[in-house]
Design an enzyme around this catalytic site. Structure first.
Site, mmCIF file in Angstrom:
data_model
loop_
_atom_site.group_PDB
_atom_site.id
_atom_site.type_symbol
_atom_site.label_atom_id
_atom_site.label_comp_id
_atom_site.label_asym_id
_atom_site.label_seq_id
_atom_site.Cartn_x
_atom_site.Cartn_y
_atom_site.Cartn_z
ATOM 1 C CE LYS A 1 -3.756 -2.286 2.419
ATOM 2 N NZ LYS A 1 -4.359 -2.634 3.700
ATOM 3 C CD GLN B 1 -3.724 -4.473 6.641
ATOM 4 O OE1 GLN B 1 -3.837 -3.463 5.959
ATOM 5 N NE2 GLN B 1 -4.031 -5.671 6.192
ATOM 6 C CG ASP C 1 -10.417 -0.244 4.996
ATOM 7 O OD1 ASP C 1 -10.031 -0.762 3.936
ATOM 8 O OD2 ASP C 1 -9.776 -0.300 6.061
HETATM 9 N N1 GUN Z 1 -6.937 -6.718 5.969
HETATM 10 C C1 GUN Z 1 -7.158 -7.463 4.855
HETATM 11 N N2 GUN Z 1 -7.860 -6.751 3.941
HETATM 12 C C2 GUN Z 1 -8.085 -5.536 4.491
HETATM 13 C C3 GUN Z 1 -8.751 -4.364 4.022
HETATM 14 O O1 GUN Z 1 -9.299 -4.286 2.923
HETATM 15 N N3 GUN Z 1 -8.750 -3.303 4.893
HETATM 16 C C4 GUN Z 1 -8.186 -3.356 6.123
HETATM 17 N N4 GUN Z 1 -8.262 -2.284 6.897
HETATM 18 N N5 GUN Z 1 -7.561 -4.439 6.576
HETATM 19 C C5 GUN Z 1 -7.520 -5.513 5.763
#
Ligand code: GUN
Length: 281
Positions: A52, A96, A119
């Site tokens: 990311k 996360q 998100d």
């Molecule tokens: N962990 C795995 N996929 C995601 C996601 O799309 N967003 C977040 N915040 N954590 C994750």
């Protein structure tokens, strides 16, 4: 059969976003900023966060990662989120997941300002999406949606079968397809005659977390098959779709890896830019 190249689609999307960031910079004299909070040392989470960060920088966003040890207390995290909510340099906040057990996921999600919720997990965004109003849309279903639209721009009246009912994927995917006038069936691991349901789909989105569940004889000819699954098995990483079999019948299919995954991260960047633009308005 069309092999849907998620890597290529994501690279194209990043190129578009890069151009948009340049325009925003000249208009507002600043660029959108994404802040990710990473708690603990889970290997997959660390890899996601690294990707990311790299992609955010590539398209010209400000990118920051705040790391806490597994033992951090909930209050510290909530205070940090409040601080980021009030920081004009931060357009998007992502915590996360998964979180350590002593930290309440719901509380964390609800502390993020809905306008900075990249998100799309905040109940306000979930509600807005289901009401058809403007909202942040969860990155994975948004990525799936963009891939489907590339193959089939007009989804009017198509039968879509969503396999999986999670808040992360199945439910928001359903909302996006409904907005496009699909007839959507939501199925899951307890659905009776899952094969029969899948056979009705012009589009199948498999997001249920069961390795190679969707078989070749579950899919009718000319179906678009989107595989969200990432399952570790003895033979390596596989999706929720039996790729070899299904690719012989489907009109188009996403591979795992290289399908939905790259689009998820590109959509996170897209969401960060959307949050920035909404705040500027
Ligand atoms: N962990 C795995 N996929 C995601 C996601 O799309 N967003 C977040 N915040 N954590 C994750």
């Amino acid at each position: 059969m069309i092999l849907i190249d998620g890597k290529k689609a994501a690279a194209e999307l990043r190129e578009e976003l890069k151009k948009e960031v340049i325009q925003l910079k000249s208009k507002y004299n600043t660029v959108p900023g994404l802040t990710v909070i990473l708690i603990g040392e889970l290997a997959p989470s660390k890899i996601y966060v690294k990707n990311k960060e790299k992609s955010a920088i590539e398209v010209g966003l400000k990118s920051e990662v705040i790391r806490y040890p597994e033992t951090v207390d909930e209050k510290t995290v909530l205070n940090k989120i409040n601080e980021l909510n009030n920081d004009v340099n931060v357009s998007g906040i992502l915590v996360q997941l998964p979180l350590p057990k002593h930290i309440n996921k719901q509380k964390v999600i609800e502390t993020i300002l809905p306008s900075k919720d990249v998100d799309g997990f905040h109940p306000m965004n979930v509600g807005n999406l289901s009401s058809g109003y403007e909202s942040s849309v969860p990155c994975t279903p948004l990525g799936c949606y963009l891939l489907i639209k590339k193959i089939e721009p007009n989804l009017n009246g198509k039968k879509a079968v969503v396999v999986g009912r999670s808040n992360l994927n199945g439910k928001p995917m359903t909302q996006l397809l409904l907005k496009e006038n699909c007839t959507v069936t939501i199925t899951h691991s307890k659905t009776k005659d899952l094969k029969g349901e899948c056979l009705k789909g012009d589009i199948i989105i498999a997001a249920v977390g069961i390795p190679e569940l969707v078989k070749g004889d579950w899919v009718k000819k000319d179906t678009i098959v989107i595989d969200v699954g990432i399952n570790k098995t003895e033979k390596g990483i596989v999706g929720d779709v039996a790729f070899e079999e299904v690719s012989k019948v489907a009109k188009a299919i996403t591979p795992v890896p290289g399908g939905v995954g790259p689009m998820t991260i590109a959509c996170l960047l897209k969401n960060t830019i959307e949050c920035f633009k909404r705040i500027q308005k």
